[in-house]
Design a protein around this motif. Structure first.
Motif, PDB file in Angstrom:
ATOM      1  N   LEU A  48       0.830  -1.209   0.000  1.00 45.89           N
ATOM      2  CA  LEU A  48       0.000   0.000   0.000  1.00 45.89           C
ATOM      3  C   LEU A  48       0.861   1.255   0.000  1.00 45.89           C
ATOM      4  O   LEU A  48       2.005   1.240   0.449  1.00 45.89           O
ATOM      5  N   ASP A  49       0.281   2.353  -0.485  1.00 46.43           N
ATOM      6  CA  ASP A  49       1.029   3.608  -0.402  1.00 46.43           C
ATOM      7  C   ASP A  49       0.992   4.122   1.042  1.00 46.43           C
ATOM      8  O   ASP A  49       0.219   3.651   1.879  1.00 46.43           O
ATOM      9  N   TRP A  50       1.829   5.114   1.303  1.00 41.19           N
ATOM     10  CA  TRP A  50       2.075   5.562   2.666  1.00 41.19           C
ATOM     11  C   TRP A  50       0.798   5.989   3.385  1.00 41.19           C
ATOM     12  O   TRP A  50       0.536   5.607   4.522  1.00 41.19           O
ATOM     13  N   GLN A  51      -0.011   6.780   2.687  1.00 42.09           N
ATOM     14  CA  GLN A  51      -1.249   7.288   3.257  1.00 42.09           C
ATOM     15  C   GLN A  51      -2.183   6.149   3.687  1.00 42.09           C
ATOM     16  O   GLN A  51      -2.673   6.100   4.810  1.00 42.09           O
ATOM     17  N   MET A  52      -2.370   5.221   2.750  1.00 44.43           N
ATOM     18  CA  MET A  52      -3.262   4.086   2.981  1.00 44.43           C
ATOM     19  C   MET A  52      -2.720   3.221   4.113  1.00 44.43           C
ATOM     20  O   MET A  52      -3.472   2.715   4.937  1.00 44.43           O
ATOM     21  N   ARG A  53      -1.398   3.074   4.133  1.00 42.67           N
ATOM     22  CA  ARG A  53      -0.788   2.234   5.156  1.00 42.67           C
ATOM     23  C   ARG A  53      -1.059   2.815   6.540  1.00 42.67           C
ATOM     24  O   ARG A  53      -1.422   2.096   7.461  1.00 42.67           O
ATOM     25  N   LEU A  54      -0.907   4.151   6.670  1.00 40.69           N
ATOM     26  CA  LEU A  54      -1.169   4.793   7.962  1.00 40.69           C
ATOM     27  C   LEU A  54      -2.602   4.527   8.418  1.00 40.69           C
ATOM     28  O   LEU A  54      -2.851   4.171   9.571  1.00 40.69           O
ATOM     29  N   THR A  55      -3.544   4.679   7.474  1.00 42.55           N
ATOM     30  CA  THR A  55      -4.955   4.462   7.813  1.00 42.55           C
ATOM     31  C   THR A  55      -5.189   3.043   8.280  1.00 42.55           C
ATOM     32  O   THR A  55      -5.827   2.810   9.311  1.00 42.55           O
ATOM     33  N   LEU A  56      -4.662   2.078   7.521  1.00 42.11           N
ATOM     34  CA  LEU A  56      -4.915   0.687   7.876  1.00 42.11           C
ATOM     35  C   LEU A  56      -4.208   0.282   9.167  1.00 42.11           C
ATOM     36  O   LEU A  56      -4.721  -0.536   9.918  1.00 42.11           O
ATOM     37  N   GLN A  57      -3.044   0.882   9.411  1.00 39.36           N
ATOM     38  CA  GLN A  57      -2.359   0.593  10.678  1.00 39.36           C
ATOM     39  C   GLN A  57      -3.222   1.044  11.851  1.00 39.36           C
ATOM     40  O   GLN A  57      -3.373   0.328  12.847  1.00 39.36           O
TER      41      GLN A  57
ATOM     42  N   LEU B 225       3.370  -0.246  15.701  1.00 40.13           N
ATOM     43  CA  LEU B 225       2.301  -1.176  16.035  1.00 40.13           C
ATOM     44  C   LEU B 225       2.555  -1.999  17.283  1.00 40.13           C
ATOM     45  O   LEU B 225       1.634  -2.292  18.029  1.00 40.13           O
ATOM     46  N   SER B 226       3.842  -2.378  17.526  1.00 38.03           N
ATOM     47  CA  SER B 226       4.004  -3.518  18.419  1.00 38.03           C
ATOM     48  C   SER B 226       4.416  -3.186  19.843  1.00 38.03           C
ATOM     49  O   SER B 226       4.843  -2.089  20.175  1.00 38.03           O
ATOM     50  N   ASP B 227       4.265  -4.230  20.689  1.00 40.41           N
ATOM     51  CA  ASP B 227       4.793  -4.199  22.041  1.00 40.41           C
ATOM     52  C   ASP B 227       6.239  -4.659  22.052  1.00 40.41           C
ATOM     53  O   ASP B 227       7.011  -4.289  22.919  1.00 40.41           O
ATOM     54  N   ARG B 228       6.556  -5.489  21.079  1.00 38.64           N
ATOM     55  CA  ARG B 228       7.886  -6.096  21.054  1.00 38.64           C
ATOM     56  C   ARG B 228       8.261  -6.382  19.606  1.00 38.64           C
ATOM     57  O   ARG B 228       7.379  -6.731  18.801  1.00 38.64           O
ATOM     58  N   ILE B 229       9.540  -6.234  19.281  1.00 34.56           N
ATOM     59  CA  ILE B 229      10.005  -6.476  17.916  1.00 34.56           C
ATOM     60  C   ILE B 229      11.072  -7.560  17.949  1.00 34.56           C
ATOM     61  O   ILE B 229      12.000  -7.490  18.752  1.00 34.56           O
ATOM     62  N   LEU B 230      10.917  -8.536  17.067  1.00 33.87           N
ATOM     63  CA  LEU B 230      11.965  -9.550  16.901  1.00 33.87           C
ATOM     64  C   LEU B 230      12.615  -9.317  15.550  1.00 33.87           C
ATOM     65  O   LEU B 230      11.922  -9.142  14.554  1.00 33.87           O
ATOM     66  N   VAL B 231      13.944  -9.303  15.518  1.00 29.53           N
ATOM     67  CA  VAL B 231      14.644  -9.091  14.257  1.00 29.53           C
ATOM     68  C   VAL B 231      15.199 -10.417  13.761  1.00 29.53           C
ATOM     69  O   VAL B 231      15.848 -11.150  14.504  1.00 29.53           O
ATOM     70  N   LEU B 232      14.888 -10.728  12.493  1.00 35.89           N
ATOM     71  CA  LEU B 232      15.361 -11.982  11.903  1.00 35.89           C
ATOM     72  C   LEU B 232      16.571 -11.718  11.009  1.00 35.89           C
ATOM     73  O   LEU B 232      16.692 -10.652  10.389  1.00 35.89           O
ATOM     74  N   SER B 233      17.441 -12.730  10.918  1.00 31.18           N
ATOM     75  CA  SER B 233      18.620 -12.624  10.049  1.00 31.18           C
ATOM     76  C   SER B 233      18.240 -13.012   8.633  1.00 31.18           C
ATOM     77  O   SER B 233      17.203 -13.612   8.417  1.00 31.18           O
ATOM     78  N   PRO B 234      19.098 -12.686   7.662  1.00 29.69           N
ATOM     79  CA  PRO B 234      18.872 -13.231   6.310  1.00 29.69           C
ATOM     80  C   PRO B 234      18.915 -14.757   6.349  1.00 29.69           C
ATOM     81  O   PRO B 234      19.391 -15.347   7.314  1.00 29.69           O
TER      82      PRO B 234
END
Ligand code: ATP
Ligand code: MG
Lengths: 254, 274
Positions: free
Chosen positions: B180-189, B216-225
């Motif tokens: 989605l474009d930025w505007q739409m993404r903000l709305t849907l978030q 959005l989140s309470d916690r973020i997990l970062v994944l490796s390649p």
């Protein structure tokens, strides 16, 4: 492309046939064509009215229609069952595949003599030939449809907890409907074609028989009328199936 | 291979999250997945261990191709792991798919209700519940439309609504707003947070957008390649509801900077607008 076709005015679909008729009329009245071989469309029109009112033309059209309809229904039912069996069971696929592909590449009309030996020269042999042509097309497209169901949608439904029954009627069935319908549309056309050929070689009535008989007796008016009626039948069959398709498959991108 | 030490930070109890002592809604232990590619077994995910508390909103942040979709599919019960285990409190998670998230042959209403239909909720009830949400999220009047007649944003909205309507204990969202474009993404978030606030479900949200993950989140997990594994974990302590201008506040920018400093090179493809 498709949307361009829909946007054009309906008059675009009829100007060409009418122009051709006009040219024919002109050529016949101007004496460029021998009216004995090519009676002008105006004469054909009056002949049509006469033959429909007094003659047997309506009955001939009716024979052709019922014959191809019965053959189509029988072939379609068998084709659906066979295609579904082949699509859903590997064993059925292996078992039926050789027969189906052999039948696919055989011109159905060549089987008529054999069928007449088997079931007699009556209507049954004609219907079987017509059904065979429809059967192949429906079976192959049904098989195709089942094979092409996107596993993504199966996953999506399973993820929501769908049972096999729900999967079948909410995913498999609608997903393969467009293919099956294409098969049925082609089968209806093929059914009409086969009906005409069968009538030319074996039946005592029907448009195919009229065409052959008028040729033999040199009734050119009747000959052209039968040809034009055949073409009209084919065109209206095609158009009505297209319309039905739109109603049955509203989700298809046009 | 000198593996980079993961900067695992303690989970702070952000407002809205459950206390860390309750039994988790989701727990993965040493999960590994591999796929057969041209006759060779290729590891896609390795040693994935994490858990999510009931009602927690967790984002998975990772570069394209690292196995995010595969991880969600495993948690949804659509992929069998090679080793390791998944425990969920309420059955496998419900998935909101990355692409083609709606059945093309069902109307908006039927798509939204599909989860409830499977649970055999009576038609009148499931349709009135769906209509309520469709109405609220500006899809009123489009109930009878087919997906190909909708914009991308509308389609994703319906997909999110279906996710919440299917009474999930665990909702698995696979980059639902990526296209989605930025505007739409903000709305849907914003709409997503709104829906989630009224539901008690746990959300696992895949994205490769750092801003989106923080917002959005309470916690973020970062994944490796690939093969994907969890490299780091960040608590997002901001109170809710979160105003849209949060993304220009100092504490937001500081967190984003920290994540990018730690993993920016591995999150190729991550957007840095903000
Ligand atoms: N069914 C499959 N068979 C073989 N390989 C697969 C299969 N599904 C995914 N893969 C491989 O697994 C890897 C991870 O894919 P996955 O779709 O999980 O990535 P992703 O992180 O979701 O990427 P993106 O951000 O682009 O959506 C890729 O290398 C892909 O080629
Ligand atoms: Mg993915």
């Amino acid at each position: 492309m498709a949307s361009a076709i829909r946007q054009a005015h309906w008059a675009y679909s009829i100007w060409l046939p009418f122009t051709l008729l006009g040219v024919w009329q002109l050529a016949a009245t101007a004496g460029w064509l021998d009216p004995l071989f090519f009676p002008p469309p105006s004469k054909l029109a009056t002949a049509a009215v006469r033959q429909f009112l007094q003659g047997d033309l309506a009955f001939q059209v009716y024979s052709t229609l019922t014959r191809s309809f019965l053959g189509f229904v029988a072939g379609t039912v068998a084709g659906l069952l066979c295609g579904a069996a082949m699509g859903l069971s590997a064993r059925a696929h292996r078992s039926l595949e050789p027969l189906v592909s052999a039948l696919y590449s055989t011109p159905k009309i060549t089987l008529l003599p054999m069928l007449m030996l088997l079931v007699g020269v009556g209507e049954t042999s004609r219907l079987l030939i017509i059904a065979a042509g429809c059967f192949i097309l429906v079976a192959m497209h049904t098989l195709d449809g089942i094979a092409s169901v996107d596993p993504h949608y199966v996953d999506m439904a399973r993820n929501c907890g769908a049972s096999r029954r729900v999967l079948f009627h909410r995913v498999y069935l609608p997903a393969c409907t467009p293919h099956v319908f294409t098969g049925m549309r082609l089968a209806a056309g093929r059914g009409l074609v086969t009906t005409l050929s069968v009538e030319m070689v074996s039946a005592g009535e029907g448009l195919g028989n009229v065409i052959l008989h008028s040729w033999q007796t040199f009734s050119t008016e009747r000959l052209y009328l039968a040809i034009i009626l055949t073409a009209l039948l084919g065109a209206s069959l095609h158009q009505s199936l297209r319309a039905l398709e739109k109603r049955l498959i509203p989700w298809r991108k046009q | 291979m000198g593996e980079m030490q993961a900067p695992v930070r303690p989970i702070s109890t952000a407002s809205g999250t459950a206390p860390p002592n309750t039994s988790p809604a989701l727990r993965c232990e040493a999960l590994a997945v591999s796929f057969q590619q041209n006759g060779v077994r290729v590891p896609i995910l390795r040693d994935i261990s994490f858990s999510a508390a009931p009602g927690e909103f967790v984002s998975l942040l990772g570069p394209s191709g690292c196995g995010k979709t595969t991880l969600l599919r495993t948690l949804a019960g659509l992929v069998t792991p090679e080793s390791g285990a998944v425990f969920t409190a309420n059955g496998p998670g419900r998935m909101v798919f990355q692409e083609n998230a709606l059945f093309p042959w069902m109307t908006v209403l039927d798509n939204a209700c599909f989860g409830l239909e499977i649970e055999q909720t009576p038609r009148a009830e499931r349709e009135s519940r769906a209509r309520l949400l469709l109405e609220r999220y500006r899809l009123g009047g489009r109930e009878k439309a087919y997906p190909h007649e909708l914009s991308l944003g509308m389609k994703q909205r319906v997909a999110v609504i279906r996710g919440f309507l299917s009474n999930p204990g665990l909702l698995l969202m696979d980059e639902p707003f990526a296209a989605l474009d930025w505007q739409m993404r903000l709305t849907l978030q914003e709409e997503l947070l709104d829906l989630w606030a009224q539901d008690s479900c746990t959300v696992l949200f895949v994205t490769h957008d750092v801003d989106e993950a923080i917002l959005l989140s309470d916690r973020i997990l970062v994944l490796s390649p690939q093969p994907g594994t969890i490299l780091g974990e960040y608590a997002v302590p901001f109170s809710r509801p979160r105003p849209p201008e949060l993304s220009v506040r100092d504490e937001f920018v500081a967190l984003k900077r920290r994540i990018l400093a730690d993993f920016g090179d591995r999150l190729t493809g991550a957007r840095s607008a903000g």
